[in-house]
Write a protein that holds these residues in place. Sequence first.
Motif, PDB file in Angstrom:
ATOM      1  N   THR A 121       0.824  -1.216   0.000  1.00  0.00           N
ATOM      2  CA  THR A 121       0.000   0.000   0.000  1.00  0.00           C
ATOM      3  C   THR A 121       0.854   1.261   0.000  1.00  0.00           C
ATOM      4  OG1 THR A 121      -0.117  -0.073   2.421  1.00  0.00           O
ATOM      5  CG2 THR A 121      -1.914  -1.121   1.179  1.00  0.00           C
ATOM      6  N   GLY A 122       2.149   1.109  -0.216  1.00  0.00           N
ATOM      7  CA  GLY A 122       3.047   2.254  -0.231  1.00  0.00           C
ATOM      8  C   GLY A 122       4.441   1.802  -0.590  1.00  0.00           C
ATOM      9  N   GLU A 131      -3.678   1.557  -3.968  1.00  0.00           N
ATOM     10  CA  GLU A 131      -3.902   2.870  -3.374  1.00  0.00           C
ATOM     11  C   GLU A 131      -5.372   3.209  -3.549  1.00  0.00           C
ATOM     12  OE1 GLU A 131      -2.513   7.018  -4.923  1.00  0.00           O
ATOM     13  OE2 GLU A 131      -0.894   6.265  -3.633  1.00  0.00           O
ATOM     14  N   TRP A 141       3.510   3.153 -10.107  1.00  0.00           N
ATOM     15  CA  TRP A 141       3.156   3.844  -8.868  1.00  0.00           C
ATOM     16  C   TRP A 141       4.301   4.754  -8.442  1.00  0.00           C
ATOM     17  CZ3 TRP A 141       5.386   3.757  -3.958  1.00  0.00           C
ATOM     18  CH2 TRP A 141       4.648   4.377  -2.946  1.00  0.00           C
ATOM     19  N   GLN A 145       4.436   8.857  -7.958  1.00  0.00           N
ATOM     20  CA  GLN A 145       4.872   9.489  -6.717  1.00  0.00           C
ATOM     21  C   GLN A 145       5.997  10.484  -6.963  1.00  0.00           C
ATOM     22  OE1 GLN A 145       3.124   8.841  -3.829  1.00  0.00           O
ATOM     23  NE2 GLN A 145       1.891   7.720  -5.324  1.00  0.00           N
TER      24      GLN A 145
END
Length: 691
Positions: A121-122, A131, A141, A145
């Motif tokens: 999740t990160g 997410e 992802w 970011q």
Amino acid sequence: MNVPFLGHRLPAGVAWLDDWVKQGWLRPLDRQFAAFLASQAPQADPLLLLAAAWASHQLGRGHVCLDLGQTLADPMRALSLPAAAQLTDTEAGTPTPLSLLQGLTLARWRSALTEATLVGTGPGHTPLVLEDQRLYLRRFWRYEQVVRADIDARLAQPADAAQPDAEPALRQALQVLFPEARQRADAVDWQQVACALAARSHFAIVTGGPGTGKTTTVVRLLALLQHLALEASGGRQRLRIRLAAPTGKAAARLNASIAGAVQRLPLDGLHEPGRLRQAIPVEVTTVHRLLGSRPDTRRLRHDATNPLPLDVLVVDEASMLDLEMMARLVSALPPAARLVLLGDKDQLASVEAGSVLGDLCRRADEGHYTPATRDWVHRLTGATWDARLTDPQGRPLDQAVTQLRVSHRFGADSGIGRLAAAVNAGDVPGVRRLLSAGLPDLQLIDSAQPNHLQALVEGGVRSGGAAQSGLFDAPDASVWAGHAQTLRAVRASRPAPDAPAAAYDEWALHALQALGRFQLLAAVREGPQGVEGLNRAVEQLLRGAGLLEGPRGGWYAGRPVMVTQNDPALGLMNGDVGIALPAPVPERPEVGLVLRVAFEGGPDRPVHWVLPSRLRQVQTAFAITVHKSQGSEFDHAALVLPAQASPVLTRELVYTAITRARKAFTLVSSPAGPQVLEAAIRRRVERVGGL
């Protein structure tokens, strides 16, 4: 059924993915990704493997991630699946995407994505990231970011021009650079507003349609920034500025227009006008060359550990930037550098995953400027805009985006401008009226008419006249140009066999410029109305007219080509356009004339000649896809619609095709064309991502 593929078999629970590949609902790559994950976590829920395959599938369609909620709400649209995917199962008994999703809830699907070895999740090392309800492949992802964090950091770093004591100098410079704004006190000069907003931020976007003055704006912005830097340093330090574009063609077009714009700048009253003019760069490179692409590797010379040596970077045609390239670009920028993006937010997004400019400009139409921004701009420029553009809840990004709202190329009577606006607004009745109104710069051709393609290739369709000759020295030649005109003009102006190499360079430059007179555009690659079919048909017509000689399907004088893959070893980039011509080899004068391919060069080499045998990734360019035409403009552009509707036919594609035309636009439509066109105008590109 289990089909071995690169060493990974699918577990029985999702073996039907093999059949989906055969049906064309998934790519082999998507199936293999799911199989790889299954090999790493045999206990993984089949719904996780399904989501992973679709997340990979979405990347191939330009989406950054899979939106679980959107997929459940409208799977056919979200996944662009054919009608056969709506069935309960296939003839072989394989479940279809629609049948698998029936009864599935978002909560159940999310609960299947809890396999810790596969989904995070990160930050971490899992191959997937969830997410909210968006499922990403980790690499994309991370790109998202990087871009978000970089833009946030630049927006949070106010420039010196944002300080209150800098207002008098900024106001005076804006008055000098925009003398015409003082004569139009009742209208907002959005170019001036764009310069003001960009001057106070380390990140800025200038967006607008064709003819709204993006190039003019950025040249004045560079003059403004350079002037402020020279004034602040007492003339000792000037900014290091670089200009870039995603493709070679876009870079060449900006290069050609920016030099003249710099010479026309009104600089009297600013810091040493002569020196200031020299401090504004006119050379434009591609983003790949700027970052230092290397042969046979994805690694670039410039990155976070070896940043670009610059203070300001301007990227034109930013709608063509995909998410990965944007992430690489911002990673290579020094933290204190400014980044300015130019582009038309309504054009097609990049071929690769992501729609960076479109995402960042999603609120541009409504402005969303805070009262503080409105008051600051008014103090500097006197501009007062419609209250509907002001929003007390405006975000920091909104304050850095300016949309140019007045087209100086297309007036109120321009058919091209009005048609582009109608398409962009989704106004189907308006499009019908314009195409049937007999406007002087628009024409509609039915592909059922005999010899319609021959007429286009010859040119002069609108007036019914024959092809013009002497194209290079006849500026009043018909704007309804065709390929035959170009080739006749190239032949007529060919130098003598014993002419010096410089004469052949000049001839090649004329030929390359002539390629900009006319371009056939296709929405699809395959079929008679696709790029491949059109190129074969045009070549046959030109051979029949005696304008081409040489082997069919091979190299011949007059063959236009487009580079389809970066080739740093040859100094060529994706999108570069060339033409095959007989020319001498200066190093070997004894061999006489040799067929070589001419590309536009740089300041030290006006023409870049390459032997055909060295060109591996090129395609004939009598017809090109609308995607490949981005960054280019043509006197006459003709869009050939396919006979049937297709998911790739969208409002953005039609708008992009129309706005490639400077003087004349032709729409070639099949008997079913009205329905195909109207379906395209109603279908918008909706790329999924979280930027």
